[in-house]
Design an enzyme around this catalytic site. Structure first.
Site, PDB file in Angstrom:
ATOM      1  N   ASP A  31       0.022  -1.566  -0.330  1.00 33.21           N
ATOM      2  CA  ASP A  31      -0.073  -0.155  -0.343  1.00 33.21           C
ATOM      3  C   ASP A  31       0.701   1.263  -0.116  1.00 33.21           C
ATOM      4  O   ASP A  31       2.089   1.340   0.869  1.00 33.21           O
ATOM      5  CB  ASP A  31      -0.541   0.051   1.128  1.00 33.21           C
ATOM      6  CG  ASP A  31      -1.852   0.462   1.194  1.00 33.21           C
ATOM      7  OD1 ASP A  31      -2.264   1.516   0.658  1.00 33.21           O
ATOM      8  OD2 ASP A  31      -2.308   1.090   2.229  1.00 33.21           O
ATOM      9  N   GLU A  81      29.935   7.604   4.114  1.00 32.15           N
ATOM     10  CA  GLU A  81      30.063   6.609   4.730  1.00 32.15           C
ATOM     11  C   GLU A  81      29.852   5.482   3.218  1.00 32.15           C
ATOM     12  O   GLU A  81      30.222   4.485   3.479  1.00 32.15           O
ATOM     13  CB  GLU A  81      28.797   6.173   5.276  1.00 32.15           C
ATOM     14  CG  GLU A  81      27.587   6.463   4.756  1.00 32.15           C
ATOM     15  CD  GLU A  81      26.349   5.199   6.047  1.00 32.15           C
ATOM     16  OE1 GLU A  81      26.442   5.773   6.342  1.00 32.15           O
ATOM     17  OE2 GLU A  81      26.324   4.682   6.598  1.00 32.15           O
ATOM     18  N   CYS A 113      25.965   8.005   9.471  1.00 35.33           N
ATOM     19  CA  CYS A 113      25.299   9.314   9.432  1.00 35.33           C
ATOM     20  C   CYS A 113      25.930  10.349   9.846  1.00 35.33           C
ATOM     21  O   CYS A 113      25.800  11.767   9.818  1.00 35.33           O
ATOM     22  CB  CYS A 113      23.891   9.332   8.930  1.00 35.33           C
ATOM     23  SG  CYS A 113      23.635   8.195   8.803  1.00 35.33           S
ATOM     24  N   HIS A 235      18.271  14.197  12.144  1.00 35.44           N
ATOM     25  CA  HIS A 235      18.860  13.255  11.127  1.00 35.44           C
ATOM     26  C   HIS A 235      17.515  12.695  10.370  1.00 35.44           C
ATOM     27  O   HIS A 235      17.574  12.207  10.982  1.00 35.44           O
ATOM     28  CB  HIS A 235      19.741  12.460  12.088  1.00 35.44           C
ATOM     29  CG  HIS A 235      19.871  11.136  10.142  1.00 35.44           C
ATOM     30  ND1 HIS A 235      20.106  11.352   9.337  1.00 35.44           N
ATOM     31  CD2 HIS A 235      19.889  10.143  10.526  1.00 35.44           C
ATOM     32  CE1 HIS A 235      20.726  10.564   8.663  1.00 35.44           C
ATOM     33  NE2 HIS A 235      20.795   9.147   9.459  1.00 35.44           N
ATOM     34  N   LYS A 244       9.061  11.120  15.130  1.00 33.95           N
ATOM     35  CA  LYS A 244       9.287   9.943  15.876  1.00 33.95           C
ATOM     36  C   LYS A 244       9.978  10.575  17.378  1.00 33.95           C
ATOM     37  O   LYS A 244      10.228  10.986  18.224  1.00 33.95           O
ATOM     38  CB  LYS A 244       9.426   8.850  16.131  1.00 33.95           C
ATOM     39  CG  LYS A 244       7.904   8.649  15.519  1.00 33.95           C
ATOM     40  CD  LYS A 244       8.948   6.575  15.047  1.00 33.95           C
ATOM     41  CE  LYS A 244       7.353   5.992  14.365  1.00 33.95           C
ATOM     42  NZ  LYS A 244       7.845   4.781  14.535  1.00 33.95           N
TER      43      LYS A 244
HETATM   44  N1  CAA Z   1      -0.642   2.867   6.015  1.00 37.40           N
HETATM   45  C1  CAA Z   1       0.009   4.222   6.766  1.00 37.40           C
HETATM   46  N2  CAA Z   1       1.403   3.457   7.570  1.00 37.40           N
HETATM   47  C2  CAA Z   1       1.499   2.316   6.975  1.00 37.40           C
HETATM   48  C3  CAA Z   1       0.380   1.257   6.444  1.00 37.40           C
HETATM   49  C4  CAA Z   1      -0.560   2.083   5.275  1.00 37.40           C
HETATM   50  N3  CAA Z   1      -1.199   1.084   4.645  1.00 37.40           N
HETATM   51  N4  CAA Z   1       0.981   0.276   6.414  1.00 37.40           N
HETATM   52  C5  CAA Z   1       2.505   0.053   7.666  1.00 37.40           C
HETATM   53  N5  CAA Z   1       2.823   1.082   8.171  1.00 37.40           N
HETATM   54  C6  CAA Z   1       3.178   1.931   9.511  1.00 37.40           C
HETATM   55  C7  CAA Z   1       3.289   1.342   9.981  1.00 37.40           C
HETATM   56  O1  CAA Z   1       2.029   1.068  10.776  1.00 37.40           O
HETATM   57  C8  CAA Z   1       4.600   1.859  10.899  1.00 37.40           C
HETATM   58  O2  CAA Z   1       4.645   2.626  11.420  1.00 37.40           O
HETATM   59  P1  CAA Z   1       5.201   2.714  13.194  1.00 37.40           P
HETATM   60  O3  CAA Z   1       6.425   3.071  12.766  1.00 37.40           O
HETATM   61  O4  CAA Z   1       4.510   4.111  13.986  1.00 37.40           O
HETATM   62  O5  CAA Z   1       5.010   1.373  13.868  1.00 37.40           O
HETATM   63  C9  CAA Z   1       4.976   2.084   9.129  1.00 37.40           C
HETATM   64  O6  CAA Z   1       4.335   2.574   8.077  1.00 37.40           O
HETATM   65  C10 CAA Z   1       6.639   1.597   8.827  1.00 37.40           C
HETATM   66  O7  CAA Z   1       5.581  -0.056   8.776  1.00 37.40           O
HETATM   67  P2  CAA Z   1       6.653  -1.503   9.157  1.00 37.40           P
HETATM   68  O8  CAA Z   1       7.303  -1.008  10.095  1.00 37.40           O
HETATM   69  O9  CAA Z   1       5.605  -2.476   8.780  1.00 37.40           O
HETATM   70  O10 CAA Z   1       7.270  -0.708   8.111  1.00 37.40           O
HETATM   71  P3  CAA Z   1       9.289  -1.650   7.656  1.00 37.40           P
HETATM   72  O11 CAA Z   1       9.181  -3.425   8.674  1.00 37.40           O
HETATM   73  O12 CAA Z   1       8.620  -2.037   6.444  1.00 37.40           O
HETATM   74  O13 CAA Z   1      10.378  -0.563   8.009  1.00 37.40           O
HETATM   75  C11 CAA Z   1      12.096   0.449   8.864  1.00 37.40           C
HETATM   76  C12 CAA Z   1      10.521  -0.005   8.347  1.00 37.40           C
HETATM   77  C13 CAA Z   1      12.344  -0.985   9.748  1.00 37.40           C
HETATM   78  C14 CAA Z   1      11.867   1.466   9.383  1.00 37.40           C
HETATM   79  C15 CAA Z   1      12.659   0.428   7.745  1.00 37.40           C
HETATM   80  O14 CAA Z   1      12.386   1.396   6.197  1.00 37.40           O
HETATM   81  C16 CAA Z   1      13.966  -0.270   7.414  1.00 37.40           C
HETATM   82  O15 CAA Z   1      14.813  -1.064   7.764  1.00 37.40           O
HETATM   83  N6  CAA Z   1      14.603   1.343   7.234  1.00 37.40           N
HETATM   84  C17 CAA Z   1      16.700   1.841   7.279  1.00 37.40           C
HETATM   85  C18 CAA Z   1      16.776   1.694   8.429  1.00 37.40           C
HETATM   86  C19 CAA Z   1      16.645   3.094   9.319  1.00 37.40           C
HETATM   87  O16 CAA Z   1      16.387   4.327   8.524  1.00 37.40           O
HETATM   88  N7  CAA Z   1      16.794   3.149  10.142  1.00 37.40           N
HETATM   89  C20 CAA Z   1      16.397   4.559  11.185  1.00 37.40           C
HETATM   90  C21 CAA Z   1      17.511   4.789  12.271  1.00 37.40           C
HETATM   91  S1  CAA Z   1      18.665   3.936  12.061  1.00 37.40           S
HETATM   92  C22 CAA Z   1      19.494   5.909  10.671  1.00 37.40           C
HETATM   93  O17 CAA Z   1      19.201   6.890  11.202  1.00 37.40           O
HETATM   94  C23 CAA Z   1      20.556   5.986  10.152  1.00 37.40           C
HETATM   95  C24 CAA Z   1      20.814   6.190   9.218  1.00 37.40           C
HETATM   96  O18 CAA Z   1      20.575   6.897   7.805  1.00 37.40           O
HETATM   97  C25 CAA Z   1      20.389   4.343   8.037  1.00 37.40           C
END
Ligand code: CAA
Length: 392
Positions: A31, A81, A113, A235, A244
């Site tokens: 979605d 990086e 980062c 960041h 958040k």
């Molecule tokens: N409509 C609205 N919202 C929806 C939805 C829909 N149809 N379906 C899902 N969502 C929401 C979920 O409820 C969730 O919200 P919350 O976080 O508020 O609970 C959000 O969308 C994401 O959904 P999921 O948790 O299911 O998503 P995911 O498991 O596929 O991935 C993630 C989320 C783990 C952050 C992923 O994007 C990821 O691995 N990202 C890379 C790592 C990252 O960026 N980490 C950030 C901290 S580390 C950092 O900052 C350094 C850096 O730059 C990497």
């Protein structure tokens, strides 16, 4: 008297192409709202094979050099990086591409980062020690994860160049900051890999804990409180993370704030990142450009910066906007770059993705992008760069 030092000029660059997360969602049978609302991202800037962190960095820095005497630059600190060589610094490549004078230091700085903020603080200290110095800080990254992983939707690319000088025209960096280091494995990239590995959910928890720890140190070190800050830049791996983070800080500092106040303090800094995606070390500063380009009347306002680098190192610091700063912004270039990008189909994105993997044999890249600098090819294990015909 305390010497004022900070950001004198700032400009960012991104690539000529993007993948819409609507296209991505359709391809993955997801979605679109999961990305648009759930993680707060709409597009990812994608670099073609003839664009890398060096060409993006040079594209970011060139408009700054056009406004100063390049001979004044005493050092280049290049934060990344996604560097291109294990030995030679990315700063030396950019130094050559930009044709800078030889009397200049050029080094690369790494910690995920966080490196951009580290480079900025090091530059501020260098200029405080010798106010005649001008340091070019560049943060440039291409965020790449494995296909079909949770991180794939949070890719992107960008570079920010900042001229750090005494009596800055845009932002004075204030003394004192809060920092936090903890040896954790939330996101990392072993030497043999071109894409990052990440424990996604864990990384968001470590980010938020680091924010609390760095804030507490910042408060103790500076005596400044939440109420002393007008705008907050975080960041931004994806914009929902910044949302958040702000909620976490509001709670941690026991601040009473409604959602309109939260939005007023944070949304302007997220507008560009929602379109560009993650640019690792550059992301915080693209957020700062987004704030300045989209929020009027910032003169004398205090802006805070939270830098988070997985692994992890975090820092919270602040700066004061200088009166008249708006006369030195490069808003038109920023907006033009974002708006003129071409959309990719999922297949075109895949072609770029696979053809950007670092080849071990000689290669001549075809011309994909219109930017001022190109990676033309690799011969005898050496990367070759050139100014393009579009370089004014
Ligand atoms: N409509 C609205 N919202 C929806 C939805 C829909 N149809 N379906 C899902 N969502 C929401 C979920 O409820 C969730 O919200 P919350 O976080 O508020 O609970 C959000 O969308 C994401 O959904 P999921 O948790 O299911 O998503 P995911 O498991 O596929 O991935 C993630 C989320 C783990 C952050 C992923 O994007 C990821 O691995 N990202 C890379 C790592 C990252 O960026 N980490 C950030 C901290 S580390 C950092 O900052 C350094 C850096 O730059 C990497």
């Amino acid at each position: 008297m305390n010497q004022k030092v900070g950001i004198d000029l700032i400009h960012f660059a991104t690539s000529d192409f993007f993948l819409g997360l609507d296209v991505y969602a359709a391809q993955k049978n997801e979605d679109y709202d999961k990305f648009k609302i759930g993680i707060g991202q709409e597009k990812m800037s994608i670099a073609p094979p003839d664009e890398d962190v060096i060409t993006l960095a040079a594209k970011a820095a060139q408009p700054i050099l056009a406004q100063i005497n390049p001979a004044e630059i005493s050092s280049i600190y290049f934060a990344t990086e996604s560097g291109v060589d294990q030995s030679k610094s990315a700063a030396a490549f950019v130094h050559g591409l930009l044709g800078l004078p030889n009397r200049c230091r050029a080094i690369e700085i790494k910690h995920a980062c966080y490196a951009g903020a580290a480079a900025l603080q090091m530059a501020v200290n260098a200029v405080k020690a010798n106010p005649s110095e001008k340091v070019l800080v560049i943060a440039s990254d291409i965020a790449r994860y494995d296909l079909d992983t949770s991180g794939e939707a949070t890719q992107g690319c960008g570079a920010v160049a900042m001229l750090i000088a005494a009596n800055p025209r845009i932002l004075e960096i204030e003394p004192g900051s809060g920092y936090f280091t903890e040896d954790v494995m939330d996101f990392w990239r072993p030497n043999y890999r071109e894409t990052a590995l990440v424990d996604g959910k864990y990384s968001t928890k470590v980010y938020l804990n680091s924010l609390k720890q760095a804030w507490t140190h910042f408060e103790e070190n500076t005596g400044r409180t939440f109420a002393d800050i007008d705008y907050f830049c975080y960041h931004i791996p994806f914009t929902k993370m910044a949302e958040k983070a702000h909620k976490q800080l509001v709670k941690h500092t026991k601040t009473k704030q409604d959602s309109a106040q939260t939005q007023a303090q944070t949304i302007a800094s997220q507008i560009y990142n929602r379109e560009i995606g993650n640019s690792y070390s550059a992301s915080l500063f693209i957020g700062f450009c987004s704030l300045m380009d989209n929020q009027p009347d910032l003169a004398d306002k205090r802006v805070s910066f939270f830098s988070y680098g997985s692994g992890c190192v975090a820092e919270f610091f602040s700066g004061k906007m200088v009166a008249g700063y708006e006369n030195y912004l490069m808003t038109a270039s920023h907006q033009q770059q974002i708006n003129q990008r071409k959309p990719l189909t999922y297949q075109q994105y895949l072609d770029f993705y696979h053809n950007s993997e670092c080849p071990k044999q000689d290669i001549e890249f075809e011309v994909y992008h219109q930017g001022p600098f190109r990676l033309t090819g690799i011969q005898d294990q050496k990367r070759n760069y050139a100014r393009t015909a579009n370089n004014s």
